[in-house]
Scaffold this motif. Sequence first.
Motif, PDB file in Angstrom:
ATOM      1  N   ASP A  91      -3.399   0.643  -3.381  1.00 49.25           N
ATOM      2  CA  ASP A  91      -3.187  -0.722  -2.884  1.00 49.25           C
ATOM      3  C   ASP A  91      -2.683  -1.550  -4.068  1.00 49.25           C
ATOM      4  OD1 ASP A  91      -3.522  -3.364  -2.092  1.00 49.25           O
ATOM      5  OD2 ASP A  91      -5.524  -3.077  -1.252  1.00 49.25           O
ATOM      6  N   ASP A 103       0.840  -1.203   0.000  1.00 43.33           N
ATOM      7  CA  ASP A 103       0.000   0.000   0.000  1.00 43.33           C
ATOM      8  C   ASP A 103       0.876   1.256   0.000  1.00 43.33           C
ATOM      9  OD1 ASP A 103      -2.159  -1.694   0.312  1.00 43.33           O
ATOM     10  OD2 ASP A 103      -2.721  -0.986   2.313  1.00 43.33           O
ATOM     11  N   ASP A 119      -4.284  -8.349   5.931  1.00 43.57           N
ATOM     12  CA  ASP A 119      -3.773  -7.614   4.771  1.00 43.57           C
ATOM     13  C   ASP A 119      -3.069  -6.359   5.278  1.00 43.57           C
ATOM     14  OD1 ASP A 119      -3.353  -6.793   2.162  1.00 43.57           O
ATOM     15  OD2 ASP A 119      -5.479  -6.631   1.648  1.00 43.57           O
ATOM     16  N   ASP A 134      -8.454  -1.898   1.403  1.00 38.71           N
ATOM     17  CA  ASP A 134      -9.408  -2.927   1.836  1.00 38.71           C
ATOM     18  C   ASP A 134      -8.942  -3.705   3.070  1.00 38.71           C
ATOM     19  OD1 ASP A 134      -7.427  -4.351   0.465  1.00 38.71           O
ATOM     20  OD2 ASP A 134      -8.829  -5.879  -0.220  1.00 38.71           O
ATOM     21  N   GLY A 135      -7.672  -3.564   3.439  1.00 37.85           N
ATOM     22  CA  GLY A 135      -7.210  -4.172   4.685  1.00 37.85           C
ATOM     23  C   GLY A 135      -8.003  -3.666   5.882  1.00 37.85           C
TER      24      GLY A 135
HETATM   25 CA    CA Z   1      -5.213  -4.892   0.019  1.00 43.90          CA
END
Ligand code: CA
Length: 249
Positions: free
Chosen positions: A35, A20, A236, A196-197
Amino acid sequence: MSVASYGMTDVGRRRDSNEDAFLEDDDLRLYAVADGMGGHAAGEVASSLAIETLAATLRAALSRPIGSDVDRAEQLLRSAVADANRKICESVHGRDEWRGMGTTVVAALLVGEQAVVAHVGDSRAYLLHDRSLARLTSDHSWVSEQVRLGLLSEDDAHRHPMRNIVTRALGNRDDVDIEVGRSRIQPGDVFVLCSDGLNTMLTDDEIRDALLSHPGDARRACEALVDAANERGGEDNTTVVVVQVRWPG
Ligand code: CA
């Protein structure tokens, strides 16, 4: 109004590298999260290239102030994201080891009383207003297409094994489809960008609660969100940019 932001990125508990990247610039009121994907060296290259290109293009363009011209902001943001896409596509050309390299991006310019948000992929923007949290972006992902078609519920999508599959990314094709939207922002609001982590580990209600527990403090809100994602498993990399919108002075 004035703004105060804080951004951080964390590798999480399961990965050995962080693909990221982010940008936060209160002077330009420019914020972004990317990302990367494509195996870790390639993912890191793609997300940093996206962020560096956005920063360079927009710093140059905004050296002539645009006041509260929202149309101009939208145009600049769109062309900066297109530039970033082009740069990544060019880097992939002829390099087998970087095949499949790409990145999501969500980028925002705050002008006047508007947040202009451009995105490609599943990194998100949220706005906390009056204690309620709204999602400002719709994920370009396989699971979210299934939700829109009524084939999966939000809950199923949140746990789905294919939740990481994005349907749009920078670096895949020359004519990337960039989604741009605008939202009104007011003093007291909190504007958030994330990878999205964060939102695969936490629900939107949990994100809202973490923001509400640290009113007026972008740094502590940011840290609380990253800690919560790690406590939940940290599967993540997690990146969060929190922007507090305040009354002037
Ligand atoms: Ca990710």
